[in-house]
Design an enzyme around this catalytic site. Structure first.
Site, mmCIF file in Angstrom:
data_model
loop_
_atom_site.group_PDB
_atom_site.id
_atom_site.type_symbol
_atom_site.label_atom_id
_atom_site.label_comp_id
_atom_site.label_asym_id
_atom_site.label_seq_id
_atom_site.Cartn_x
_atom_site.Cartn_y
_atom_site.Cartn_z
ATOM 1 N N SER A 184 0.832 -1.200 0.000
ATOM 2 C CA SER A 184 0.000 0.000 0.000
ATOM 3 C C SER A 184 0.874 1.262 0.000
ATOM 4 O O SER A 184 1.623 1.485 -0.933
ATOM 5 C CB SER A 184 -0.960 -0.043 1.199
ATOM 6 O OG SER A 184 -1.983 0.896 1.071
ATOM 7 N N ASP B 276 -5.873 -4.415 -1.692
ATOM 8 C CA ASP B 276 -4.752 -3.977 -0.852
ATOM 9 C C ASP B 276 -4.026 -5.172 -0.245
ATOM 10 O O ASP B 276 -4.638 -6.029 0.404
ATOM 11 C CB ASP B 276 -5.316 -3.078 0.255
ATOM 12 C CG ASP B 276 -4.254 -2.355 1.043
ATOM 13 O OD1 ASP B 276 -3.172 -2.930 1.269
ATOM 14 O OD2 ASP B 276 -4.494 -1.204 1.439
#
Length: 453
Positions: free
Chosen positions: A86, A303
């Site tokens: 991320s 993610d």
């Protein structure tokens, strides 16, 4: 308390980040430490020392990671392997793409951080933006329910509040302007050696263990995403061949766009027409341990933090005493008390937090020596008002309206954490710890081997 960012008439001057008093002091401390004792056995003719670096995910808190990297580079440290999830993956890719490993990038990264259009990344419709504002501002249950009712179609029809296209477009342009439009171009840049090549400091510890120094250096990038279709922890670009028939021509921005797709907040990445055939089946078996009868023809990527928010194991080789350390950077303080479960919301949050840290925590439990390599950056919001108990809250990781003052605060925290970490890091001691582990593993392997006939 979260304060809405006012429109500013001029961009944030990068000097407000790099010339902040505590940042300058952190650079001076880090330079003095690196000049006094080595932190790696891989150097170059210019005197740079090389390390691997893995960065934790954390939304807008990634600004602090930029401050950490800034101080390391100013102290003469450069990066070989770069990994992250991320926000950590964003920093990793940007550093890798801006120039060859030996080239200075810290000032440019700071400039990017100063002027990144974070608010524009919240690119959903007006209902989605209003719901996000209410969520970040800590609105009451009634307002959240009211705003939530208006975004039901975002979740049911689009599987997320915001498309994430604005972020990907921004990152693509940033990389395009640097001549990085494909994975092949990125690899070529990362594998550009410094003038005179890499130098290797002889190490008695490795020599005693019978380990010779291979003259080749591995420069690598590891962007972590989660394939929720097959339950796979995906490492880009190494595993790109599972998802694209011509991975060398994939734009690296696509890897990071997948890695930062916070479930329900950003749309997941939906890929079609995945490679098929015997070669693809072998890749799925060896890379993802997938032995299904039918190969996936499509997948959904989100993610990487849902599986591995701090992928510290990505460059680890337990069979060797490293020539360069793998530094790890985490965001926020460790959990110092059990999390109470008082509602369904806290239950879901607790399950998510436990799941995203379990894989990384298992590695750290099995490799306690890594505690010598990991720094933590405080994410306390020093720009906010104190609560009733006199404490300051943390910066909100989803506050894409981050103010200039908040950016400076996070950048400064990262810079100070880097200087603190370097002052306590002992490279020679760490190599001896790894040597002792290597001996134990050798004895264990010998004991487990079948007796000779």
């Amino acid at each position: 308390m979260v304060t809405k960012q006012s429109k500013r008439s001029a961009p944030l001057a990068v000097a407000r980040l790099t010339e902040e008093a505590q940042v300058v002091a952190a650079v001076q401390r880090a330079r003095a430490r690196v000049a006094s004792r080595p932190i790696s056995d891989v150097t170059d003719a210019q005197g740079h020392q090389y390390v691997d670096l893995v960065m934790e995910g954390g939304g807008v808190l990634g600004v602090a990671l930029a401050g950490y990297c800034y101080v390391l580079e100013k102290a003469g440290i450069r990066f070989l392997g770069l990994g992250g999830t991320s926000a950590g993956s964003i920093n990793a890719l940007v550093i890798a793409a801006l120039g060859a490993p030996h080239e200075a990038k810290a000032e440019e990264v700071a400039s990017i951080v100063a002027n990144v259009p974070m608010a524009a990344f919240i690119d959903g419709n007006s209902d989605a933006r209003e719901f996000t504002d209410a969520l970040v501002d800590g609105a009451g249950k009634f307002k959240l329910a009211l705003k939530g009712a208006q975004v039901v179609d975002n979740f049911t029809g689009q599987l997320g509040l915001h498309p994430g296209q604005a972020f990907e477009d921004w990152l693509r342009k940033l990389l395009d302007d640097k001549g990085i439009r494909t994975t092949a171009a990125l690899r070529a840049r990362m594998n550009t050696p410094p003038p005179g090549g890499y130098h290797f400091t002889p190490c008695p510890v490795r020599a005693k263990a019978g380990q010779t120094d291979n003259p080749k250096i591995k420069v690598d990038l590891a962007v972590i995403a989660a394939d929720i279709s097959t339950g796979t922890k995906v490492e880009f670009p190494r595993m790109a061949g599972l998802y694209w028939s011509d991975p060398d021509h994939v734009h690296p921005a696509e890897y990071v766009r997948a890695s930062m797709s916070v479930p329900a907040f950003f749309h997941p990445i939906h890929l079609h027409n995945l490679p098929q055939g015997p070669e693809a089946a072998e890749r799925w078996k060896t890379m993802a341990n997938y032995e299904g009868k039918d190969l996936p023809t499509e997948c959904w990527l989100v993610d990487g933090g849902v599986i591995s928010n701090f992928p510290i194991a990505v460059f680890h080789n337990h069979l060797r005493i490293p020539r360069a350390p793998t530094f790890g950077v985490k965001l926020g303080q460790p959990l110092d008390r059990p999390r109470p479960v008082r509602s369904m919301t806290s239950l879901i949050a607790g399950v998510f937090n436990a799941a995203r840290g379990a894989l990384d925590q298992d590695f750290l439990v099995g490799n306690p020596d890594y505690k010598h390599l990991i720094a933590r950056i405080s994410t306390t919001d020093h720009t906010a008002l104190r609560d009733a108990d006199g404490n300051r809250p943390d910066h909100n990781w989803l506050n894409f309206r981050l103010s200039d003052e908040a950016k400076i605060d996070l950048f400064r925290s990262g810079a100070m954490a880097a200087a603190d970490f370097l002052e306590r890091f002992d490279w020679e001691r760490y190599k001896k710890i790894r040597a002792d582990k290597a001996v134990l593993r050798q004895h264990a392997a010998a004991a487990a081997a079948p007796p000779a006939p």
